[in-house]
Motif scaffolding. Structure first.
Motif, PDB file in Angstrom:
ATOM      1  N   LYS A 139      37.300 -31.113   4.487  1.00 42.43           N
ATOM      2  CA  LYS A 139      36.307 -31.976   3.870  1.00 42.43           C
ATOM      3  C   LYS A 139      35.783 -31.312   2.604  1.00 42.43           C
ATOM      4  O   LYS A 139      36.009 -30.121   2.378  1.00 42.43           O
ATOM      5  N   ASP A 140      35.042 -32.085   1.791  1.00 40.70           N
ATOM      6  CA  ASP A 140      34.487 -31.483   0.582  1.00 40.70           C
ATOM      7  C   ASP A 140      33.290 -30.588   0.896  1.00 40.70           C
ATOM      8  O   ASP A 140      32.789 -29.882   0.024  1.00 40.70           O
ATOM      9  N   TYR A 141      32.823 -30.609   2.135  1.00 43.86           N
ATOM     10  CA  TYR A 141      31.718 -29.734   2.545  1.00 43.86           C
ATOM     11  C   TYR A 141      32.184 -28.614   3.467  1.00 43.86           C
ATOM     12  O   TYR A 141      31.364 -27.920   4.067  1.00 43.86           O
TER      13      TYR A 141
ATOM     14  N   ARG B 259      35.142 -30.744  -9.657  1.00 49.58           N
ATOM     15  CA  ARG B 259      35.480 -29.727  -8.652  1.00 49.58           C
ATOM     16  C   ARG B 259      34.783 -28.407  -8.945  1.00 49.58           C
ATOM     17  O   ARG B 259      34.289 -27.742  -8.019  1.00 49.58           O
TER      18      ARG B 259
ATOM     19  N   TRP C  89      33.415 -22.453   5.818  1.00 44.60           N
ATOM     20  CA  TRP C  89      33.574 -22.504   4.368  1.00 44.60           C
ATOM     21  C   TRP C  89      33.869 -21.098   3.843  1.00 44.60           C
ATOM     22  O   TRP C  89      33.506 -20.100   4.464  1.00 44.60           O
TER      23      TRP C  89
ATOM     24  N   ARG D 286      31.187 -28.741  -7.901  1.00 51.38           N
ATOM     25  CA  ARG D 286      31.028 -28.776  -6.448  1.00 51.38           C
ATOM     26  C   ARG D 286      31.267 -27.405  -5.830  1.00 51.38           C
ATOM     27  O   ARG D 286      30.525 -26.978  -4.928  1.00 51.38           O
TER      28      ARG D 286
END
Length: 398
Positions: free
Chosen positions: A208-210, A379, A181, A382
């Motif tokens: 991915k969102d993570y 967004r 990330w 997050r």
């Protein structure tokens, strides 16, 4: 082995339901080295379902269907499989007894139409459903599951174990996932692409969102080569690595907190409890998690965290000074404070939508920084959550 996935349901075509099943199945199949050749979506029409089965059967080794196994008139998947294979639909006695027990346990009446849930094409193997009424069926390289996600998640791993037990999966697959990330995918590829030259190892980037997953997949005999590449990845992008395989940011932070015997508390404004919710997904988190305060209003910031009225009046709720005082209102070893403007309204020329202050304390180390995130409200929130947790992990890792 390769496969075709067929999703059955008119609701998938008209937008009433969003497909998540194929994503789950593809990721699980990938772990066993089964490649997805095609993915088809068809409505509740028996002719269309049969045509999809014919196509999948002609193009791949395995046909996987999801949906259309229930008791109502639009559940036609079993009938389509029976017609394609030219076999009868039968009610298996043991399946009927199991179904009757489930209905009795829920104090429900087993109506005639519910018998369809115990039907299967003659010669089928059944896959036990622990969380729903209808079992999965497997016959002649065709397998069908209920479309309800929680039922599919219960049945699908059992089917994969069945393939292994029957010797259908010839090679032992080894997969190593490195979760990253804080670095764009294109930059990430540029930095590490030179490592991906070993033959026999398949490489891919999964956004991915993570985070971004760097996946290395090969046969088990190549494990040593994968381990060497993994070691090299850490040397290049180690600061951005937040976990491996099934690890996620929150689980890795939990591990460090537990090792160091630290406790964590949160003061969340624009994220509205997202960080707390993410931590609470972790089993055992109660031993390190003290509290999460959603201090959305100025009054809450004053009364719950001791932010001064003067600070709010002079600098505003979204400011370095307010964030610092929010941190001061928490009393654990590790603290996170968030204040920002998630939008779509509320921004100004000085503080546009996406302006966020993130404050982190780990022991004696304090970190407060202003960010300007872009995107819609979801967004921005997050990204704020992920950035805050990422900064905590960086400090914990030293």
């Amino acid at each position: 082995m390769d496969a075709t996935i067929i999703l059955v349901g008119t609701e998938l075509l008209n937008g009433m339901t969003v497909d998540t099943n194929s994503i789950y199945m593809a990721e699980e199949l990938n772990k066993y080295g089964i490649e997805i050749r095609h993915k088809l979506v068809v409505g509740d029409n028996i002719k269309d379902i049969i045509e999809a089965i014919e196509y999948g059967n002609s193009k791949s080794d395995l046909v996987i269907l999801s949906g259309g196994l229930g008791p109502t008139m639009d559940d036609l998947t079993k009938s389509a499989i029976s017609k394609f294979l030219n076999v009868d639909l039968v009610v298996d006695r043991e399946d009927y007894i199991d179904l009757k027990k489930k209905y009795d346990s829920y104090k429900l009446i087993l109506e005639d139409k519910n018998l369809r849930e115990a039907e299967k094409p003659y010669g089928s193997q059944t896959i036990i459903n622990d969380v729903g009424m209808c079992k999965g069926i497997y016959i002649d390289k065709i397998v069908a599951f209920p479309g309800v996600p929680r039922e599919l998640y219960n049945l699908f791993p059992k089917f994969l174990k069945l393939l292994v037990s029957q010797g259908e999966l010839k090679k032992s697959i080894y997969i190593k996932d490195i979760l990253v990330w804080g670095i764009p995918e294109s930059v990430l590829e540029t930095q590490v692409i030179h490592l991906f030259e070993v033959k026999g190892i398949h490489y891919e980037f999964l956004v991915k969102d993570y985070g971004i997953i760097i996946r290395l997949q090969t046969i088990s005999t190549n494990k040593l080569s994968v381990d060497k590449i993994t070691s090299s990845l850490y040397k290049i992008i180690g600061e951005n690595v937040i976990g491996e395989d099934e690890e996620r940011l929150e689980t890795v932070i939990y591990k460090y907190l537990k090792e160091k015997k630290y406790h964590i508390s949160l003061a969340e404004s624009c994220t509205g409890g997202m960080i707390a919710s993410k931590f609470i997904e972790v089993d055992g988190i109660s031993c390190v998690f003290k509290e999460g305060i959603v201090c959305y209003s100025n009054e809450s910031k004053r009364t719950r965290l001791g932010v001064k009225t003067e600070t709010l009046d002079v600098h505003g709720a979204v400011s370095y000074e307010t964030c610092k005082e929010m941190l001061g209102g928490l009393d654990t070893d590790v603290k996170i404070a968030i204040t920002g403007i998630a939008g779509p309204n509320g921004g100004t020329e000085e503080k546009p939508v996406g302006t966020v202050y993130i404050g982190v304390v780990v022991g004696e180390k304090e970190y407060i920084k202003k960010y300007l995130f872009s995107g819609n409200r979801e967004r921005i929130r997050r990204l704020t959550m992920m950035r805050a947790m990422f900064e905590v992990l960086k400090i914990l890792k030293g």
